[in-house]
Design an enzyme around this catalytic site. Structure first.
Site, PDB file in Angstrom:
ATOM      1  N   CYS A   1      -3.074  -0.330 -21.935  1.00 18.02           N
ATOM      2  CA  CYS A   1      -3.567   0.419 -20.771  1.00 18.02           C
ATOM      3  C   CYS A   1      -3.020  -0.139 -19.459  1.00 18.02           C
ATOM      4  O   CYS A   1      -3.359   0.330 -18.395  1.00 18.02           O
ATOM      5  CB  CYS A   1      -5.095   0.450 -20.746  1.00 18.02           C
ATOM      6  SG  CYS A   1      -5.839  -1.175 -20.684  1.00 18.02           S
TER       7      CYS A   1
ATOM      8  N   GLU B   1      -5.356  -9.539 -22.403  1.00 19.35           N
ATOM      9  CA  GLU B   1      -4.683  -9.741 -21.120  1.00 19.35           C
ATOM     10  C   GLU B   1      -4.581 -11.217 -20.759  1.00 19.35           C
ATOM     11  O   GLU B   1      -3.987 -11.571 -19.747  1.00 19.35           O
ATOM     12  CB  GLU B   1      -5.379  -8.942 -20.016  1.00 19.35           C
ATOM     13  CG  GLU B   1      -6.864  -9.183 -19.864  1.00 19.35           C
ATOM     14  CD  GLU B   1      -7.520  -8.245 -18.843  1.00 19.35           C
ATOM     15  OE1 GLU B   1      -6.810  -7.599 -18.070  1.00 19.35           O
ATOM     16  OE2 GLU B   1      -8.768  -8.175 -18.835  1.00 19.35           O
TER      17      GLU B   1
ATOM     18  N   HIS C   1       0.836  -1.205   0.000  1.00 17.86           N
ATOM     19  CA  HIS C   1       0.000   0.000   0.000  1.00 17.86           C
ATOM     20  C   HIS C   1       0.867   1.250   0.000  1.00 17.86           C
ATOM     21  O   HIS C   1       0.623   2.200  -0.720  1.00 17.86           O
ATOM     22  CB  HIS C   1      -0.830   0.070   1.285  1.00 17.86           C
ATOM     23  CG  HIS C   1      -1.902  -0.955   1.388  1.00 17.86           C
ATOM     24  ND1 HIS C   1      -2.600  -1.402   0.309  1.00 17.86           N
ATOM     25  CD2 HIS C   1      -2.412  -1.600   2.463  1.00 17.86           C
ATOM     26  CE1 HIS C   1      -3.473  -2.292   0.724  1.00 17.86           C
ATOM     27  NE2 HIS C   1      -3.391  -2.429   2.022  1.00 17.86           N
TER      28      HIS C   1
ATOM     29  N   ASP D   1      -2.187  -7.967 -16.306  1.00 17.77           N
ATOM     30  CA  ASP D   1      -2.647  -9.355 -16.247  1.00 17.77           C
ATOM     31  C   ASP D   1      -1.900 -10.237 -17.234  1.00 17.77           C
ATOM     32  O   ASP D   1      -1.583 -11.392 -16.929  1.00 17.77           O
ATOM     33  CB  ASP D   1      -4.159  -9.426 -16.507  1.00 17.77           C
ATOM     34  CG  ASP D   1      -4.947  -9.111 -15.247  1.00 17.77           C
ATOM     35  OD1 ASP D   1      -4.605  -9.668 -14.191  1.00 17.77           O
ATOM     36  OD2 ASP D   1      -5.872  -8.282 -15.306  1.00 17.77           O
TER      37      ASP D   1
HETATM   38  C1  PEP Z   1      -4.346  -4.856 -16.967  1.00 17.63           C
HETATM   39  O1  PEP Z   1      -4.602  -6.004 -16.609  1.00 17.63           O
HETATM   40  O2  PEP Z   1      -3.256  -4.527 -17.472  1.00 17.63           O
HETATM   41  C2  PEP Z   1      -5.333  -3.776 -16.798  1.00 17.63           C
HETATM   42  C3  PEP Z   1      -5.158  -2.588 -17.321  1.00 17.63           C
HETATM   43  O3  PEP Z   1      -6.436  -4.035 -16.065  1.00 17.63           O
HETATM   44  P1  PEP Z   1      -6.485  -4.128 -14.440  1.00 17.63           P
HETATM   45  O4  PEP Z   1      -5.154  -3.625 -13.924  1.00 17.63           O
HETATM   46  O5  PEP Z   1      -7.650  -3.303 -14.063  1.00 17.63           O
HETATM   47  O6  PEP Z   1      -6.668  -5.598 -14.242  1.00 17.63           O
HETATM   48 MG    MG Z   2      -6.624  -6.619 -16.146  1.00 18.28          MG
END
Ligand code: PEP
Ligand code: MG
Length: 568
Positions: free
Chosen positions: A502, A431, A190, A455
């Site tokens: 992303c 992912e 955290h 992921d």
């Molecule tokens: C990812 O898995 O890279 C992603 C952008 O989604 P989250 O981090 O929300 O799983």
């Molecule tokens: Mg993800």
């Protein structure tokens, strides 16, 4: 002068007086009450509990503005306050054994904490920090002490603590904290997340820290090297202050890139989009510095309340974001819960491997109405802007087809009801390795894709992204990660469809040249990374990026790739 070592998790340097932050509650003495006082102590406990729940709700709501996923921590803490066993034990101790209320709270939590602390499973032992946090809150309320954490620091200090939890840092002001140093915590803790999101230099995991420093003592922190010097000599002080000055100047220079567009030195436009996780004004204010919302994590709507968000409430939230971004696309990701993101009021079956379980689109397929409601709200909002719908945790073409069917059904319902909506683009998160390998086939079925590297890396490396024990196996520079990302980018580029990234790899300035060299022209990231990524891009040419990518694809290990990228 003494030198301490830890892990530097957020860059920078600082020199300043230390403020030792501890939970600061009076540990109650073992004490017993007189016959007839039981009910008063019991009532006091119930009232303290109620205030604690209100306090946690307040912190959660304020945290939602910063990071909605982290806000869920406070729901988990509220559950601890309501824990059935604890709430049988505390009244039983007061009524049957005449423990004083405060002692009963302290001691019953201590028993649970001892069990948790001695569990070898790090996922369980990490929960101890939350129980400790809750106990501190209850006892502070009990003794009428302040519960404001670090929100009221009078002057800039270096905060030292065993560990910082979100409740300590809710309301923290960036200009009052020069650096953070803690005994506990690693890169994924955290504290690290908080330090990074505030841009505060931080060194964590410093063994024996609190025994080595005194309140108000002067310390020098170098978060690049993970060092803390207690009582620095004048020359050391000067050196660290210079470092801090250089860091602050560089940061200012980087901030200057925020308002520029993403463009390489050779003139190629690179789209820079924003990851957001709420419709909060604070997040939306980055609109003018970005080309679109590349990822709207919609989980906040589901975590903010104790029940499913009604269609109308979702509609107004999406409408606000779409109107703010006007003709710029807003990529709305449908509900992505399960795995690390649990929603307390939704009945998840316990799973041995939640990251391989009923998450993302899978959860939505088994709860079609939840997805349908969300799509209806999104489609209704589509007339107010440029909406794209993004589907998480897609594994196969069956997933794509099933999801598109639900989107179609929602559209047909709206048509029947005479409600207007626009055509929207439909895309997938890449992912899961399975879909990445058949990205060419997926590209035939969708309008766009976004690479979820967080992921993708955990599934490729078979290393839980939340588990500190296997942190060294979670290798985002693993050659397989870049190879598979190349497969996905090439497939979507060849099909003439949009592809972006992303996940966190997309805001890593070391990885950005590789990704551009592999053909990526669109990046989406949190607000804090935009300026630095734009600056990196401005110093690149496509030719140089392609050379870098080619070299990286020929390297055999994550370590060698990272070293190479550090040097270029
Ligand atoms: C990812 O898995 O890279 C992603 C952008 O989604 P989250 O981090 O929300 O799983
Ligand atoms: Mg993800």
């Amino acid at each position: 002068m003494m030198m301490l070592h830890g892990k530097g998790v957020a860059p920078g340097a600082a020199v300043g007086h230390v403020f030792i932050y501890n939970k600061n509650y009076d540990i109650p003495a073992e004490s017993f009450i007189l016959s007839g006082q039981e009910q008063a102590h019991l009532n006091r406990y119930f009232s303290v509990k109620k205030q604690a729940l209100e306090e946690l709700e307040k912190i959660k709501v304020s945290m939602l503005k910063v990071d909605s996923a982290k806000a869920a921590i406070f729901d988990a803490q509220k559950e601890i306050v309501e824990d059935i066993i604890i709430n049988e034990e505390i009244p039983a101790r007061i009524l049957n054994e005449r423990w004083s209320g405060a002692w009963a709270v302290y001691q019953v939590y201590e028993t649970v904490l001892n069990v948790l602390r001695n569990t070898p499973d790090p996922l369980i032992s990490e929960r101890a920090a939350d129980f400790d946090d809750v106990r501190a809150l209850l006892l502070k309320i009990w003794y009428g002490q302040k519960t404001e954490g670090l929100s009221n620091l009078p002057e800039p200090v270096i905060v030292a603590a065993r560990e910082l939890l979100p409740s300590d840092t809710a309301g923290l002001k960036r200009d009052k904290v020069l650096a953070i140093i803690t005994e506990a915590g690693g890169i994924t803790s955290h504290t690290a997340i908080i330090a990074k999101s505030f841009g505060i230099p931080a060194v964590l995991g410093i063994e024996g820290l609190l025994n080595s420093i005194k309140q108000g003592q002067l310390v020098a922190v170098n978060a690049e090297e993970g060092t803390v010097i207690v009582d620095p000599k004048d020359d050391v002080k000067k050196e660290f202050l210079e470092k801090s000055g250089v860091f602050n100047r560089e940061r200012q220079e980087t901030e200057g890139f925020l308002e520029k567009e993403g463009r390489t030195a050779c003139g190629t436009k690179i789209e820079i989009s924003l990851n957001i996780s709420s419709s909060n004004d604070e997040e939306l204010k980055m609109q003018s510095f970005t080309d679109s919302v590349g990822l709207l994590r919609t989980e906040f709507l589901y975590m903010e309340h104790n029940k499913l968000p009604p269609e109308d409430e979702q509609f107004y939230s999406y409408k606000k974001i779409l109107e703010c971004f006007n003709e710029k696309p807003v990529v709305l990701r449908t509900l992505d819960i399960g795995g690390d993101k649990q929603v307390p009021y939704l009945d998840f079956k316990r799973e041995d491997n939640p990251f391989l379980g009923n998450r993302g689109i899978r959860f939505c397929f088994s709860n079609r109405d939840i997805l349908k409601t969300q799509i209806r709200a999104a489609l209704r909002a589509s007339v107010y802007g440029n909406l794209w719908i993004l589907l998480p945790m897609i594994t196969s073409l069956d997933d794509i087809r099933n999801a598109k069917k639900i989107i179609k059904e929602a559209g047909n319902e709206l048509k029947k009801e005479g409600i207007k909506f626009n055509d929207v683009k439909t895309g997938i998160m890449i992912e899961v390795p399975g879909i990445a390998h058949i990205a060419d086939l997926a590209a035939q079925e969708v309008d766009f894709a976004s690479i979820g590297s967080n992921d993708l890396c955990q599934y490729l490396c078979a290393a839980d992204r939340m588990n500190e024990t296997v942190e060294s196996y979670y290798q985002c520079y693993h050659p397989a990660v870049f190879r598979l990302i190349k497969t996905a980018i090439s497939a979507f580029n060849d099909a003439g469809k949009s592809i972006s990234i992303c996940g966190e790899l997309g805001n890593d300035v070391k990885a950005v040249p590789v990704l551009i060299g592999l053909g990526l022209r669109k990046f989406s990231m949190g607000a804090a990374s935009i300026a630095a990524v734009k600056k990196t891009i401005s110093g690149l040419t496509i030719e140089k990026a392609q050379e870098t990518a080619l070299h990286v694809l020929g390297l055999p290990t994550a370590e060698e790739i990272e070293k190479y990228l550090e040097l270029i």
